[in-house]
Design a protein around this motif. Structure first.
Motif, PDB file in Angstrom:
ATOM      1  N   HIS A  25      61.873-102.232  41.259  1.00 29.94           N
ATOM      2  CA  HIS A  25      61.145-101.264  40.742  1.00 29.94           C
ATOM      3  C   HIS A  25      61.935-100.407  39.691  1.00 29.94           C
ATOM      4  O   HIS A  25      63.284-100.358  39.922  1.00 29.94           O
ATOM      5  CB  HIS A  25      60.529-100.448  41.874  1.00 29.94           C
ATOM      6  N   MET A 139      58.424-103.715  39.180  1.00 29.80           N
ATOM      7  CA  MET A 139      57.231-103.052  39.151  1.00 29.80           C
ATOM      8  C   MET A 139      57.453-101.453  38.437  1.00 29.80           C
ATOM      9  O   MET A 139      58.705-101.047  38.967  1.00 29.80           O
ATOM     10  CB  MET A 139      56.459-102.829  40.457  1.00 29.80           C
ATOM     11  N   GLU A 140      56.431-100.999  37.832  1.00 34.32           N
ATOM     12  CA  GLU A 140      56.877 -99.583  37.392  1.00 34.32           C
ATOM     13  C   GLU A 140      56.555 -98.841  38.478  1.00 34.32           C
ATOM     14  O   GLU A 140      55.364 -98.881  39.226  1.00 34.32           O
ATOM     15  CB  GLU A 140      55.984 -99.436  36.323  1.00 34.32           C
ATOM     16  N   MET A 141      57.294 -97.712  38.653  1.00 34.46           N
ATOM     17  CA  MET A 141      57.060 -96.991  39.870  1.00 34.46           C
ATOM     18  C   MET A 141      55.952 -95.960  39.662  1.00 34.46           C
ATOM     19  O   MET A 141      55.046 -95.601  40.397  1.00 34.46           O
ATOM     20  CB  MET A 141      58.229 -95.779  40.197  1.00 34.46           C
ATOM     21  N   ILE A 148      55.383 -98.900  46.935  1.00 31.80           N
ATOM     22  CA  ILE A 148      56.479 -99.880  46.976  1.00 31.80           C
ATOM     23  C   ILE A 148      57.517 -99.543  47.886  1.00 31.80           C
ATOM     24  O   ILE A 148      57.972 -98.134  48.145  1.00 31.80           O
ATOM     25  CB  ILE A 148      57.070 -99.621  45.632  1.00 31.80           C
ATOM     26  N   THR A 150      60.713 -98.921  48.996  1.00 33.39           N
ATOM     27  CA  THR A 150      62.277 -98.749  48.514  1.00 33.39           C
ATOM     28  C   THR A 150      63.298 -99.237  49.392  1.00 33.39           C
ATOM     29  O   THR A 150      64.428 -99.428  48.938  1.00 33.39           O
ATOM     30  CB  THR A 150      62.447 -97.348  48.235  1.00 33.39           C
ATOM     31  N   SER A 153      62.512-103.149  48.099  1.00 37.69           N
ATOM     32  CA  SER A 153      62.639-103.179  46.438  1.00 37.69           C
ATOM     33  C   SER A 153      63.975-102.651  45.945  1.00 37.69           C
ATOM     34  O   SER A 153      64.154-101.373  46.666  1.00 37.69           O
ATOM     35  CB  SER A 153      61.322-102.846  46.017  1.00 37.69           C
ATOM     36  N   ASP A 155      65.738-100.474  43.162  1.00 37.44           N
ATOM     37  CA  ASP A 155      65.406 -99.443  42.119  1.00 37.44           C
ATOM     38  C   ASP A 155      66.484 -99.827  40.921  1.00 37.44           C
ATOM     39  O   ASP A 155      67.884 -99.667  41.142  1.00 37.44           O
ATOM     40  CB  ASP A 155      65.712 -97.835  42.372  1.00 37.44           C
TER      41      ASP A 155
END
Length: 167
Positions: A25, A139-141, A148, A150, A153, A155
């Motif tokens: 993300h 993905m866009e936060m 999402i 964290t 996924s 960052d």
């Protein structure tokens, strides 16, 4: 028994495949705001806005002066001159309205063009990070995604910033 072994093998393969997939993300707003190109674009748009506002202000002042002059002498003017001056004032007023609309469109277009170049640069960096890190997707936060994880996924915002040469 044979079916059980095949099912077990399929389950193990599926489990290891799912574990090997990487998801990421990113916060593109944070990245864009850190870019020097964004600061430059914002400054250019602000200058253009100020220029447009100054032009409109001078046009409005001209209309006001002509309107006040017309009001002072309207009673003494012949009808044909009075009509002509009223038409001039109406035309000037319409020009101000048209100029305002044209300025708004020009500002929107300039802003879109400047942001398009910045966005393209960020998206290219995200794609590169995704390919280099073997991510399934990033993905866009801030895209209205309800959740999402964290922990599952990664960052990749910092990696994208690094690709773009940002701190």
């Amino acid at each position: 028994m044979k079916k059980f072994i095949i099912c077990a093998i399929c389950a193990i393969c599926g489990f290891t495949t799912a574990q090997a997939q990487k998801f990421g993300h990113v916060n593109t707003q944070e990245i864009i705001q850190a870019m020097p190109e964004f600061a430059t674009a914002r400054t250019e748009i602000e200058k253009l806005t100020a220029q447009y506002e100054a032009d409109l202000k001078s046009m409005q002042e001209e209309l006001q002066k002509k309107g006040e002059a017309f009001d002072k002498e309207a009673a003494t003017l012949p009808d044909n001159i009075k009509q002509r001056r009223e038409q001039e004032l109406n035309t000037l007023y319409q020009n101000i309205q048209q100029t305002y609309q044209d300025n708004q469109q020009a500002l929107a277009k300039a802003q879109q063009e400047k942001m398009q170049a910045i966005t393209t640069k960020v998206l290219d960096a995200i794609k590169t990070v995704g390919q280099e890190g073997n991510y399934v997707y990033i993905m866009e936060m801030g895209a209205g995604i309800p959740y999402i994880s964290t922990t599952l996924s990664t960052d990749v915002t910092a990696q994208v910033k690094t690709k773009l040469g940002l701190k």
